[in-house]
Design a protein around this motif. Structure first.
Motif: not given
Ligand code: IFM
Length: 488
Positions: A405-410
Motif C-alpha cells: 500500500n503506498g503512493t507516489s504523490d508525496h
C-alpha cells in the motif's frame, strides 16, 4: 552515525517530544506487539542503477521485463507506453542492499521486508525442461544463489523477517519472449503464461528449488504477485497506467491466463510445502475498492457487483475453496480438491478505488458478467477502501497481510496518505478482521515498470545520479507508527 541518520534520529526524537508535550494522544489505535510493520520492494524494480557494479551484473538482462523496457522497437511504439528511461537511473539496490536494509531495520524500525527472488537471476539460461528439482542444481547460477543467501542474511542481521515473493511479474526470457509474442501471439514460441503446459511445471519446479535452497532462511513465501494485473495489463487492457509484456488485447487468452495462474499458484504452494513444510505460503492479489460509477443507476450498481466478483473474488474463490467458475457467470460449476486449501495467508495489495460503468452488453461472448468498464486509474486514493478490501479478504477466514500500500504523490503524504489508510486498517481489525501485518510500498523509489522512475513510491527518495537516499515525510510518519505500534 552518518549525517543522514543523525538527522533522521533527531527528527524522530523531535516528533516524539512534540507529541508528549502536547499531552499525548486523544485516541490511540493499537496494532499490538505481534503485528508486522514492513516495507516491500521487488528485485527488477530496485536492482538496477548500481553505482559501481558492472551494469551487466547489476541489471537482470535475462528477464522479459528487461527486454520490455529497453528494446528500442518496443519503446518506439506509443501503444506500449514505455518511458524508455535507462535502467541505470534505478536505485542500485543490487549493490546497496545492505545499506537499504539498515535504513529499513534501524532507521525506520521495521520488523519485516517483503522482497522477491528473480527466477531469471537464478536460472538465466534454459535448464533441460521437465527434470527433477535436484536436476536444477546443474543449471543454477552459483553467484546469484550465493547472493540471495547473503541478501536474506542481511535482512535478518538488520532485525527483520523476510517475506519472499517467488514471482513478481518477471519471467526468464527463455520461457517468455514478450517482444515476439507482442508482435505475433500465434507464431511466438516462448509463450510465457500463454503456454501453461510449459510454464506451470517449470515455475513449480523453480518454487520447489527455492524452498529447498532458502527454506532455512525464509518462513513467509508468496507465490505470485498480482496475478490479475498481469491478466489485465498483459493480455486484456494494456494502457497508460500499466503495460505488462506481451501487451496484447485478447480477452479469451486473458481468461485462460488467469486460470493458468490459479493452477500455478496451487502447484507452487504444494512445491514450497514439500521442501519447507513449516513455511507459511500465500498469494498476493491486488484488490480494488469498487463502486458504481453513477450510484443512482441500477445498471451501474450491478456492474459494480460484477467488477467486484471478477476482479476481487474469482481468483480467491478458486485458490481458497477450489471453486472454478470457468465462464465467470457467478456460479462455480466445479470444485477441485487439487486447488482448494492452498493458502496459508492472503496478501492484499491495495492502491485504488474503481468505478464500474455498465456497458449493457458483455465484452466477451459466453462470459455474461464481463459487461462493465472499470473507470479510474490504478492509483485513485481512497483510504476507506483499505478497510473494505481487507474485510473482504478476511472473510475467507485466513490470516491477511497488507503486502503493499503506498503512493507516489508525496504532497503532505505523511498525514494525507498514511494515517487514514492505517485508520481504516485498524478499524477493520477492531471489527474482527485477522490482519497480521502491513508493508508500505515502497522502501525506496523504484523503477515503476513502464513508467521508469517517473512515479516514485519510496519512504526514501532516491537521487538517480548520486543514488543518495533521503527520508520523506511519509517515511518519518511510518517510522513513528512502527516504533509506537499505534496511531496517535
Ligand atoms: O510498483 C508496483 C508493484 O510492483 C506492484 N504493485 C503496485 C506497485 C505500484 O504501482
Amino acid at each position: 552515525m552518518s549525517p543522514q541518520l543523525r538527522s533522521v534520529a533527531a527528527a524522530l526524537l523531535l516528533s516524539t517530544a512534540c507529541r508528549d508535550s502536547a499531552g499525548g494522544a486523544s485516541s490511540s489505535q493499537d496494532f499490538g506487539d505481534d503485528f508486522l510493520f514492513g516495507a516491500a520492494i521487488a528485485g527488477f524494480q530496485v536492482d538496477p542503477g548500481c553505482p559501481s557494479l558492472d551494469a551487466a551484473i547489476c541489471e537482470d538482462r535475462a528477464s522479459d521485463w528487461y527486454q520490455w523496457v529497453t528494446d528500442p522497437e518496443l519503446i518506439a511504439q506509443p501503444g506500449n507506453h514505455l518511458s524508455g528511461q535507462p535502467l541505470s537511473d534505478g536505485p542500485g539496490h543490487r549493490e546497496l542492499y545492505d545499506a537499504d536494509f539498515r535504513l529499513a531495520g534501524e532507521t525506520l524500525g521495521l520488523g519485516a521486508m517483503r522482497v522477491s527472488i528473480e527466477w531469471s537471476r537464478l536460472f538465466p539460461t534454459e535448464p533441460p525442461l521437465g527434470g527433477t528439482v535436484e536436476d536444477l542444481d546443474a543449471s543454477v547460477d552459483p553467484v546469484a544463489r550465493d547472493w540471495y543467501h547473503q541478501y536474506f542474511a542481511s535482512i535478518r542481521r538488520h532485525g527483520m523477517e523476510p517475506m519472499v515473493t517467488l514471482n513478481h511479474y518477471t519471467l526468464p526470457l527463455w520461457i517468455h519472449d514478450g517482444k515476439a509474442c507482442h508482435q505475433d501471439m500465434d507464431s511466438c514460441t516462448r509463450r510465457g503464461w500463454a503456454a501453461p503446459e510449459v510454464l506451470i511445471p517449470e515455475i513449480s519446479r523453480y518454487a520447489a528449488w527455492c524452498a529447498r535452497e532458502f527454506g532455512e532462511e525464509v518462513d513467509l513465501w508468496a507465490t505470485l504477485n498480482e496475478p490479475f494485473a498481469i491478466v489485465l495489463s498483459g493480455y486484456m487492457l494494456p494502457g497508460e497506467d500499466r503495460t505488462n509484456p506481451p501487451g496484447v488485447t485478447d480477452p479469451e487468452l486473458a481468461i485462460a491466463v488467469m486460470w493458468a495462474q490459479v493452477e500455478a499458484h496451487a502447484r507452487m504452494y504444494d512445491a514450497v510445502h514439500q521442501y519447507d513444510p513449516v513455511a507459511s505460503v500465500g498469494l498476493v492479489p491486488n484488490l480494488a475498492a469498487v463502486r458504481p460509477d453513477d450510484p443512482d443507476s441500477e445498471a451501474d450498481q450491478e456492474a459494480a457487483e460484477h467488477l467486484d466478483y471478477v476482479y476481487n473474488r474469482v481468483f480467491l474463490n478458486a485458490a481458497v475453496h477450489g471453486a472454478v467458475d470457468a465462464n465467470l457467470d457467478g456460479v462455480a460449476e466445479l470444485t477441485r480438491d487439487d486447488l482448494a486449501g492452498r493458502m496459508d495467508f492472503i496478501g492484499v495489495n491495495y492502491y485504488t478505488q474503481l468505478s464500474a460503468r455498465s456497458l449493457g452488453f458483455s465484452l466477451v461472448d459466453g462470459y455474461p458478467l464481463l459487461d462493465f468498464f472499470p473507470v479510474g486509474s490504478f492509483w485513485n486514493e481512497y483510504p476507506a477502501g483499505l478497510g473494505e478490501v481487507v474485510t473482504l479478504a478476511a472473510g475467507y477466514e485466513i490470516p491477511v497481510y497488507v503486502t503493499e500500500n503506498g503512493t507516489s504523490d508525496h504532497a503532505e503524504a505523511g498525514d494525507r496518505f498514511l494515517r487514514p489508510h492505517l485508520e481504516a486498517l485498524s478499524d477493520a481489525m477492531a471489527g474482527g478482521a485477522d490482519i497480521r501485518g502491513y508493508f508500505l510500498w515502497s522502501l525506496i523509489d523504484n523503477y515503476e515498470w513502464n513508467h521508469g522512475m517517473s512515479l516514485r513510491f519510496g519512504a526514501f527518495a532516491v537521487d538517480p545520479s548520486t543514488k543518495d537516499r533521503t527520508l520523506r515525510e511519509i517515511g518519518l510518519s511510518y517510522a513513528e507508527v512502527a516504533r509506537t505500534r499505534r496511531l496517535q
